[in-house]
Design an enzyme around this catalytic site. Structure first.
Site, PDB file in Angstrom:
ATOM      1  N   GLY A 195      21.380  47.531  63.020  1.00 40.11           N
ATOM      2  CA  GLY A 195      22.395  48.565  63.165  1.00 40.11           C
ATOM      3  C   GLY A 195      21.851  49.961  63.384  1.00 40.11           C
ATOM      4  N   SER A 215      19.759  44.557  66.348  1.00 42.07           N
ATOM      5  CA  SER A 215      20.120  45.304  67.561  1.00 42.07           C
ATOM      6  C   SER A 215      19.905  44.490  68.833  1.00 42.07           C
ATOM      7  CB  SER A 215      19.342  46.627  67.620  1.00 42.07           C
ATOM      8  OG  SER A 215      19.670  47.448  66.524  1.00 42.07           O
ATOM      9  N   LYS A 241      30.082  40.449  60.258  1.00 42.05           N
ATOM     10  CA  LYS A 241      30.027  41.243  59.026  1.00 42.05           C
ATOM     11  C   LYS A 241      31.464  41.494  58.531  1.00 42.05           C
ATOM     12  CE  LYS A 241      25.562  42.999  60.394  1.00 42.05           C
ATOM     13  NZ  LYS A 241      24.572  44.095  60.302  1.00 42.05           N
ATOM     14  N   GLU A 247      21.716  42.742  53.896  1.00 39.41           N
ATOM     15  CA  GLU A 247      22.775  43.530  53.257  1.00 39.41           C
ATOM     16  C   GLU A 247      23.193  42.906  51.928  1.00 39.41           C
ATOM     17  OE1 GLU A 247      24.228  44.938  57.659  1.00 39.41           O
ATOM     18  OE2 GLU A 247      25.396  43.429  56.577  1.00 39.41           O
ATOM     19  N   HIS A 254      21.273  37.467  53.788  1.00 44.22           N
ATOM     20  CA  HIS A 254      21.229  38.591  54.734  1.00 44.22           C
ATOM     21  C   HIS A 254      20.737  39.831  54.000  1.00 44.22           C
ATOM     22  CE1 HIS A 254      22.578  41.717  57.514  1.00 44.22           C
ATOM     23  NE2 HIS A 254      22.613  40.778  58.448  1.00 44.22           N
ATOM     24  N   GLU A 302      14.970  39.064  60.437  1.00 43.16           N
ATOM     25  CA  GLU A 302      15.668  40.308  60.724  1.00 43.16           C
ATOM     26  C   GLU A 302      14.903  41.466  60.108  1.00 43.16           C
ATOM     27  OE1 GLU A 302      19.540  40.272  58.894  1.00 43.16           O
ATOM     28  OE2 GLU A 302      18.665  39.910  56.931  1.00 43.16           O
ATOM     29  N   ASN A 332      27.353  37.406  64.017  1.00 44.66           N
ATOM     30  CA  ASN A 332      27.690  37.843  62.662  1.00 44.66           C
ATOM     31  C   ASN A 332      28.620  39.053  62.701  1.00 44.66           C
ATOM     32  OD1 ASN A 332      27.737  38.336  59.922  1.00 44.66           O
ATOM     33  ND2 ASN A 332      25.714  39.282  59.866  1.00 44.66           N
TER      34      ASN A 332
END
Length: 244
Positions: free
Chosen positions: A167, A206, A10, A95, A93, A161, A8
């Protein structure tokens, strides 16, 4: 089933940078039996990837509209993704859920639309740090999963996730990943019966070359949704080789 490394990117890499990345990968990539690579890239780079990725490496989108077509400025339809050769699309996701306030109902609608156009949705679920610290990560994540899969067929991938590990440099242990993946698998059995055994469950958060083998070696973890480590070809090759 093959282990899936869903890379991904992003909001990173211009189309020109995507072409360079694909060429570098093509020069050094050696397929690993039982391992599948697929790049989840910004929509502007998908055609570039289609033309330049090495054989056997797939690609997909990072989001899709819940609508088939029409007056939805800025949206990208499932038919558009399918037309450029995408196989996958990431949906829900963390985000997107946080910054764009996507609901479980929207995630389910997007996944349905993706499947109707021949795409395999990668449906993301997972908890924030306060939920885990309260010991409620399992019921929270499973409730999110059930709501996000309402009306969705079994041709899908689920990505767990833990939001606190995305991150941040923090990583759930392989045991943490397996605990949640096993719970997800059991819920998938409730929803889809025996077909659940063929649904891949990924871990995201991560992931890098030095921890991917242990994470993907767990019985119910069938791959990874990789963020930061997907941007550099040496890291991608390192993860791929770690799974030989």
């Amino acid at each position: 089933m093959k282990t899936l490394l869903a890379l991904n990117w992003k909001m990173n890499k211009t189309p020109s940078e995507a072409r360079s990345w694909a060429h570098e990968l093509s020069e050094k990539y050696e397929p690993v039996p039982g391992v599948e690579l697929a790049v989840m890239a910004p929509a502007l780079s998908l055609s570039v990837l289609a033309a330049n990725l090495p054989a056997g490496v797939g690609f997909g989108g990072q989001d899709v509209s819940e609508h088939e077509s029409g007056a939805y400025t800025g949206e990208i339809s499932a038919a558009m993704l399918a037309d450029v050769g995408a196989r996958y699309v990431v949906i829900g996701h963390s985000e997107r859920r946080e910054y764009h306030l996507e609901t479980d109902a929207q995630v389910a609608a997007k996944a349905q639309r993706a499947q109707a156009n021949g795409l395999t949705p990668i449906v993301c679920v997972g908890e924030k740090l306060d939920v885990r610290e309260a010991g409620k990560q399992v019921p929270f994540t499973l409730a999110q999963l059930r709501a996000s899969l309402a009306g969705v067929g079994e041709d899908l991938v689920v990505a767990y996730e833990p939001v606190w590990a995305i991150g941040t440099g923090k990583t759930a242990t392989a045991q943490d990943a397996e605990e949640m993946a096993a719970e997800i698998r059991e819920t998938l059995r409730e929803l889809y019966g025996e077909g659940a055994s063929e649904i891949r469950v990924l871990y995201g958060g991560s992931v890098k070359p030095d921890n991917i083998a242990e994470i993907c070696g767990q019985p119910n973890v069938n791959g990874a949704l990789v963020g930061g480590a997907s941007l550099k070809v040496p890291d991608v090759l390192g993860m791929n080789d770690a799974l030989r």
